[in-house]
Design a protein around this motif. Sequence first.
Motif, PDB file in Angstrom:
ATOM      1  N   VAL A 149       0.827  -1.212   0.000  1.00  0.00           N
ATOM      2  CA  VAL A 149       0.000   0.000   0.000  1.00  0.00           C
ATOM      3  C   VAL A 149       0.862   1.263   0.000  1.00  0.00           C
ATOM      4  CG1 VAL A 149      -1.547   1.385   1.454  1.00  0.00           C
ATOM      5  CG2 VAL A 149      -2.032  -1.035   1.067  1.00  0.00           C
ATOM      6  N   SER A 150       0.550   2.167  -0.903  1.00  0.00           N
ATOM      7  CA  SER A 150       1.142   3.507  -0.907  1.00  0.00           C
ATOM      8  C   SER A 150      -0.009   4.514  -0.900  1.00  0.00           C
ATOM      9  CB  SER A 150       2.015   3.725  -2.148  1.00  0.00           C
ATOM     10  OG  SER A 150       3.139   2.857  -2.111  1.00  0.00           O
ATOM     11  N   VAL A 151       0.021   5.431   0.057  1.00  0.00           N
ATOM     12  CA  VAL A 151      -1.079   6.386   0.174  1.00  0.00           C
ATOM     13  C   VAL A 151      -0.600   7.646   0.883  1.00  0.00           C
ATOM     14  CG1 VAL A 151      -1.947   5.532   2.410  1.00  0.00           C
ATOM     15  CG2 VAL A 151      -3.562   6.551   0.780  1.00  0.00           C
ATOM     16  N   ARG A 152      -1.241   8.781   0.584  1.00  0.00           N
ATOM     17  CA  ARG A 152      -0.908  10.046   1.244  1.00  0.00           C
ATOM     18  C   ARG A 152      -2.025  10.425   2.216  1.00  0.00           C
ATOM     19  NH1 ARG A 152       1.257  14.856  -2.118  1.00  0.00           N
ATOM     20  NH2 ARG A 152      -0.922  15.070  -2.753  1.00  0.00           N
ATOM     21  N   VAL A 153      -1.629  10.941   3.394  1.00  0.00           N
ATOM     22  CA  VAL A 153      -2.581  11.365   4.425  1.00  0.00           C
ATOM     23  C   VAL A 153      -2.343  12.853   4.689  1.00  0.00           C
ATOM     24  CG1 VAL A 153      -3.417  10.972   6.773  1.00  0.00           C
ATOM     25  CG2 VAL A 153      -2.412   9.068   5.485  1.00  0.00           C
ATOM     26  N   PRO A 154      -3.379  13.704   4.585  1.00  0.00           N
ATOM     27  CA  PRO A 154      -3.161  15.143   4.792  1.00  0.00           C
ATOM     28  C   PRO A 154      -2.863  15.470   6.256  1.00  0.00           C
ATOM     29  CG  PRO A 154      -5.496  14.685   4.514  1.00  0.00           C
ATOM     30  CD  PRO A 154      -4.786  13.396   4.273  1.00  0.00           C
ATOM     31  N   LYS A 155      -1.893  16.369   6.468  1.00  0.00           N
ATOM     32  CA  LYS A 155      -1.593  16.844   7.822  1.00  0.00           C
ATOM     33  C   LYS A 155      -2.555  17.979   8.178  1.00  0.00           C
ATOM     34  CE  LYS A 155       2.874  17.015   9.008  1.00  0.00           C
ATOM     35  NZ  LYS A 155       4.332  17.274   8.914  1.00  0.00           N
ATOM     36  N   HIS A 156      -2.746  18.176   9.484  1.00  0.00           N
ATOM     37  CA  HIS A 156      -3.585  19.254  10.019  1.00  0.00           C
ATOM     38  C   HIS A 156      -5.042  19.157   9.569  1.00  0.00           C
ATOM     39  CE1 HIS A 156       0.597  21.005   9.374  1.00  0.00           C
ATOM     40  NE2 HIS A 156       0.527  20.654  10.646  1.00  0.00           N
ATOM     41  N   GLN A 157      -5.463  17.943   9.227  1.00  0.00           N
ATOM     42  CA  GLN A 157      -6.843  17.690   8.831  1.00  0.00           C
ATOM     43  C   GLN A 157      -7.374  16.508   9.639  1.00  0.00           C
ATOM     44  OE1 GLN A 157      -8.575  19.515   6.247  1.00  0.00           O
ATOM     45  NE2 GLN A 157      -6.803  20.832   6.536  1.00  0.00           N
ATOM     46  N   LEU A 158      -8.694  16.256   9.528  1.00  0.00           N
ATOM     47  CA  LEU A 158      -9.292  15.080  10.170  1.00  0.00           C
ATOM     48  C   LEU A 158      -9.529  14.030   9.090  1.00  0.00           C
ATOM     49  CD1 LEU A 158     -12.143  15.091  12.816  1.00  0.00           C
ATOM     50  CD2 LEU A 158     -11.970  13.305  11.102  1.00  0.00           C
ATOM     51  N   THR A 159      -8.783  12.925   9.180  1.00  0.00           N
ATOM     52  CA  THR A 159      -8.877  11.848   8.191  1.00  0.00           C
ATOM     53  C   THR A 159      -9.495  10.610   8.828  1.00  0.00           C
ATOM     54  OG1 THR A 159      -6.950  12.630   6.955  1.00  0.00           O
ATOM     55  CG2 THR A 159      -7.561  10.324   6.651  1.00  0.00           C
ATOM     56  N   VAL A 160     -10.477  10.010   8.147  1.00  0.00           N
ATOM     57  CA  VAL A 160     -11.087   8.762   8.608  1.00  0.00           C
ATOM     58  C   VAL A 160     -10.619   7.617   7.718  1.00  0.00           C
ATOM     59  CG1 VAL A 160     -13.255   7.462   8.711  1.00  0.00           C
ATOM     60  CG2 VAL A 160     -13.142   9.743   9.696  1.00  0.00           C
ATOM     61  N   LYS A 172     -18.301  13.904   8.460  1.00  0.00           N
ATOM     62  CA  LYS A 172     -17.668  15.131   8.944  1.00  0.00           C
ATOM     63  C   LYS A 172     -16.167  15.188   8.644  1.00  0.00           C
ATOM     64  CE  LYS A 172     -20.939  15.881  12.751  1.00  0.00           C
ATOM     65  NZ  LYS A 172     -21.427  17.220  12.420  1.00  0.00           N
ATOM     66  N   ALA A 173     -15.596  14.102   8.084  1.00  0.00           N
ATOM     67  CA  ALA A 173     -14.151  14.042   7.838  1.00  0.00           C
ATOM     68  C   ALA A 173     -13.730  14.987   6.714  1.00  0.00           C
ATOM     69  CB  ALA A 173     -13.750  12.610   7.490  1.00  0.00           C
ATOM     70  N   ASP A 174     -12.498  15.504   6.824  1.00  0.00           N
ATOM     71  CA  ASP A 174     -11.928  16.314   5.735  1.00  0.00           C
ATOM     72  C   ASP A 174     -11.444  15.403   4.610  1.00  0.00           C
ATOM     73  OD1 ASP A 174     -12.112  18.816   7.170  1.00  0.00           O
ATOM     74  OD2 ASP A 174     -10.480  18.074   8.426  1.00  0.00           O
ATOM     75  N   TYR A 175     -11.040  14.181   5.003  1.00  0.00           N
ATOM     76  CA  TYR A 175     -10.430  13.265   4.029  1.00  0.00           C
ATOM     77  C   TYR A 175     -10.793  11.844   4.431  1.00  0.00           C
ATOM     78  CZ  TYR A 175      -6.852  12.206   0.463  1.00  0.00           C
ATOM     79  OH  TYR A 175      -6.187  11.820  -0.682  1.00  0.00           O
ATOM     80  N   GLN A 188      -9.142   1.460  -1.551  1.00  0.00           N
ATOM     81  CA  GLN A 188     -10.280   1.513  -2.462  1.00  0.00           C
ATOM     82  C   GLN A 188     -10.619   2.945  -2.867  1.00  0.00           C
ATOM     83  OE1 GLN A 188     -11.878  -1.698  -3.332  1.00  0.00           O
ATOM     84  NE2 GLN A 188      -9.798  -1.947  -2.572  1.00  0.00           N
ATOM     85  N   PHE A 189     -10.304   3.882  -1.959  1.00  0.00           N
ATOM     86  CA  PHE A 189     -10.621   5.285  -2.227  1.00  0.00           C
ATOM     87  C   PHE A 189      -9.779   6.162  -1.308  1.00  0.00           C
ATOM     88  CE2 PHE A 189     -12.762   9.212  -1.078  1.00  0.00           C
ATOM     89  CZ  PHE A 189     -13.111   9.739  -2.316  1.00  0.00           C
ATOM     90  N   ALA A 190      -9.356   7.322  -1.802  1.00  0.00           N
ATOM     91  CA  ALA A 190      -8.701   8.341  -0.981  1.00  0.00           C
ATOM     92  C   ALA A 190      -9.134   9.699  -1.514  1.00  0.00           C
ATOM     93  CB  ALA A 190      -7.181   8.199  -1.026  1.00  0.00           C
ATOM     94  N   GLY A 191      -9.841  10.479  -0.680  1.00  0.00           N
ATOM     95  CA  GLY A 191     -10.307  11.783  -1.143  1.00  0.00           C
ATOM     96  C   GLY A 191     -11.322  12.378  -0.189  1.00  0.00           C
ATOM     97  N   THR A 192     -12.067  13.391  -0.653  1.00  0.00           N
ATOM     98  CA  THR A 192     -13.025  14.102   0.194  1.00  0.00           C
ATOM     99  C   THR A 192     -14.361  13.350   0.261  1.00  0.00           C
ATOM    100  OG1 THR A 192     -13.924  15.377  -1.639  1.00  0.00           O
ATOM    101  CG2 THR A 192     -12.012  16.313  -0.475  1.00  0.00           C
ATOM    102  N   TYR A 193     -15.203  13.750   1.211  1.00  0.00           N
ATOM    103  CA  TYR A 193     -16.502  13.092   1.384  1.00  0.00           C
ATOM    104  C   TYR A 193     -17.390  13.316   0.157  1.00  0.00           C
ATOM    105  CZ  TYR A 193     -21.040  11.772   3.272  1.00  0.00           C
ATOM    106  OH  TYR A 193     -22.261  11.169   3.459  1.00  0.00           O
ATOM    107  N   ASP A 194     -17.323  14.523  -0.429  1.00  0.00           N
ATOM    108  CA  ASP A 194     -18.150  14.815  -1.608  1.00  0.00           C
ATOM    109  C   ASP A 194     -17.854  13.841  -2.748  1.00  0.00           C
ATOM    110  OD1 ASP A 194     -19.552  16.817  -0.438  1.00  0.00           O
ATOM    111  OD2 ASP A 194     -18.279  18.449  -1.191  1.00  0.00           O
ATOM    112  N   ASP A 195     -16.563  13.522  -2.929  1.00  0.00           N
ATOM    113  CA  ASP A 195     -16.188  12.550  -3.968  1.00  0.00           C
ATOM    114  C   ASP A 195     -16.538  11.130  -3.532  1.00  0.00           C
ATOM    115  OD1 ASP A 195     -15.231  14.522  -5.624  1.00  0.00           O
ATOM    116  OD2 ASP A 195     -13.172  14.396  -4.871  1.00  0.00           O
ATOM    117  N   PHE A 196     -16.401  10.875  -2.219  1.00  0.00           N
ATOM    118  CA  PHE A 196     -16.643   9.524  -1.689  1.00  0.00           C
ATOM    119  C   PHE A 196     -18.107   9.123  -1.882  1.00  0.00           C
ATOM    120  CE2 PHE A 196     -17.005   6.577   2.141  1.00  0.00           C
ATOM    121  CZ  PHE A 196     -16.268   5.557   1.550  1.00  0.00           C
TER     122      PHE A 196
END
Length: 749
Positions: A19-30, A400-403, A419-427
């Motif tokens: 697995v390779s993935v990016r997680v945003p800093k200073h945000q709330l990620t679920v 309510k998550a940012d990412y 399976q997915f990495a992005g915002t709730y609107d896209d999710f």
Amino acid sequence: MDNEWIEISNAYQNNLKNVSVRVPKHQLTVFTGVSGSGKSTLVFDTLVAQSRRELNDTFSSYIQHMLPKYGRPEVNDIINLPIAIPIEQRKMSGNIRSTVGTYTEIYTFLRLLFSRLGKPFVGYSDVFSFNHPQGKCEVCDGLGFIKDINLQYLVDFNQSLNEDPINFPTFGNDAWRWKRYAYSGLFDLDKKIKDYSKEELDLLLYAPQQKLTAPPAKWPKTALYEGILPRIKRSIINTAEGKRHKKQLDHFVITKVCLACNGSRLNAKSLSCKIEGRNISDLVAMPIDELSLFIKSLNSSLVEDVTIQIVKRLDALTTIGLGYLNLARSTDTLSGGEAQRIRIAKHITSSLNDVMYVLDEPSSGLHPKDIERIYNCLNILKKQGNTIILVEHNPLLIEKADYIIDVGPGPGEAGGQIQFAGTYDDFKHADTITSLALREKQIEKNDTHRFNNWFSIENQSLNTLKNISLKLPLNSLTVLCGVAGSGKTSLAQIIRLKLEKKNIDVINISQKNIGISLRSTPMTYLDIFNDIRKLFAKANKVSAALFSYNSKGACPHCKGKGVIVNDMYFMDDVVSECELCRGTRYASEVLQYKYNKKTIVDVLSMTVSQALSFFNEEPKISVGLQAICDVSLGYLKLNQSLKTLSGGELQRIKLSSFLQKNGSVYIIDEPTNGLHLKDIDHLLTLFDKLVERGNTIIIIEHSLKVIRRADWLIEMGPEGGKMGGNIMFSGTYNELKKSNDSITRPYLY
């Protein structure tokens, strides 16, 4: 900026597929995904483990030896990694001297407050500590309670010492503690205890520690003699041995509030010091929200710096929905969810920033109203410049998550991919199992169900519940709901006791440990390992012991452990896979023997679902495996340690062993804890089957998906603690929707 992302490259821990993935800093990620998909592996076993290991490496080897150990994660690289603070969903330690007040340090500041402002002056802050000789009650040693021993249950007075009269394992005939009485020379070993003189009885039962004069030759030279009661109180009750033998102790040990201090834990001198007519014990007994108002009302420059610290901590606890607790509450009585929120509240008042807070299912055990409160607190932490990462299934927090990072698609070997990495609107528009489940139209229970049999309770009181009366239908699914601390568990306890009094079979399934050890696995829990070994033995005409890694089949190098542990003294132990057996635990010659073309190693590494298919013609093995699949745990491996399971998974393992019952009442505490929305569907199907078979199911639950499918709902409230304990609603789901209820109803739309 590139350093605004944590970048994980090629993580292959457990079931993760590079697995390779990016997680945003200073945000709330679920991080979400079905149970067993690899979320916790990626977050806790990879991200947190790497951060904590690198942090620990900055300390000397001596300090490292005392720090928590984190395994080396299997990952190529993680860059821009902040310091991780994991806040896990687990109960606090069972230290009986630890309270909400001591854990949050509020009690330390209260002691300071009384030493400066209290009248009359009785001493400095140590005088108000129940863990200090100057402050603690001498009768109960600062515990607030005493333990009495019921002699009639402990000692059989109709027997002699030679007849095993003491009802406790280490006092059994010929056991080492029994020898302290038998070899003392003080007693006739064949004389019935009821025939002892007063002096003999006092010696046997109550004598304090003393050196024997002219003891017999068998008596150890340095040993001291001590009566049975003081010995049990000193060396067994409140010790590790007492915990091991809790069931036996419960038969004859009675816990009572200490009359000397009335449960306050403090001595009379400490309690004589008051502020505005209240002593420190009065303050810690107040609900936290009330205590905050009292502290704010104090106007004195002498304590201004202290009151600021107290109010800051009290208000953090109130903000997170724990205002109903009091500071005297013992931490070992808190639920996992309450303990986790206390840990979060502690961090809200911290000055740290640019930290990565990692939480394991913070919604667990929480009503939607409480989830809003916890989100507000996480938002405070985020706004302080921190990174928030949640492993979570709850739709309210996903929304309510940012990412969002969705791991899957399936459990175990079928998972481990992003399976997915992005915002709730896209999710919302993605096609993953989780996003489809979120978009699914919620099925609601129609009210065509006719209830024929009812169960009633009248004027019952327990804890915060006062004179509760209600009725609920039998042969149906009833949900007890309401905010945390509102009285759901107390109500379930009353219902259970009343049912048992009527001789109705009650199956009570809590989230408490099911009695597991490091070696416990689904195989040992189901007791099928022997049957599997016998099949291999019969097919190959050899001894069944050959297929046990604890017996003849063990690898000679690692002795069946699968790993070699090298003790590095002050540094971390180096644990490496056994080079000879490559972690299989078995000697190489065992692997030549097969059953249906599979070796014993192949079979043990199967998931429960795979094993069910493999052993489908072996009813002794397949019945238990099917039950585990029925509670949505088919992804577990046969040889997986039960120590790795969550409270919810352990609870469902326990539930699996009761699925063949008919005409029983199941009382289950939050069965959806840790479950993905899709897995909740499986559980609801299982509940429907149990009800069809004539069972009654009563569950404490917050899941809106389950609430919508309940035959009957009982809501407690309106808030927690003293503000709870009332029945706010009782009826069908449709009746709740039409009511003016302000607790659960607003979240149903």
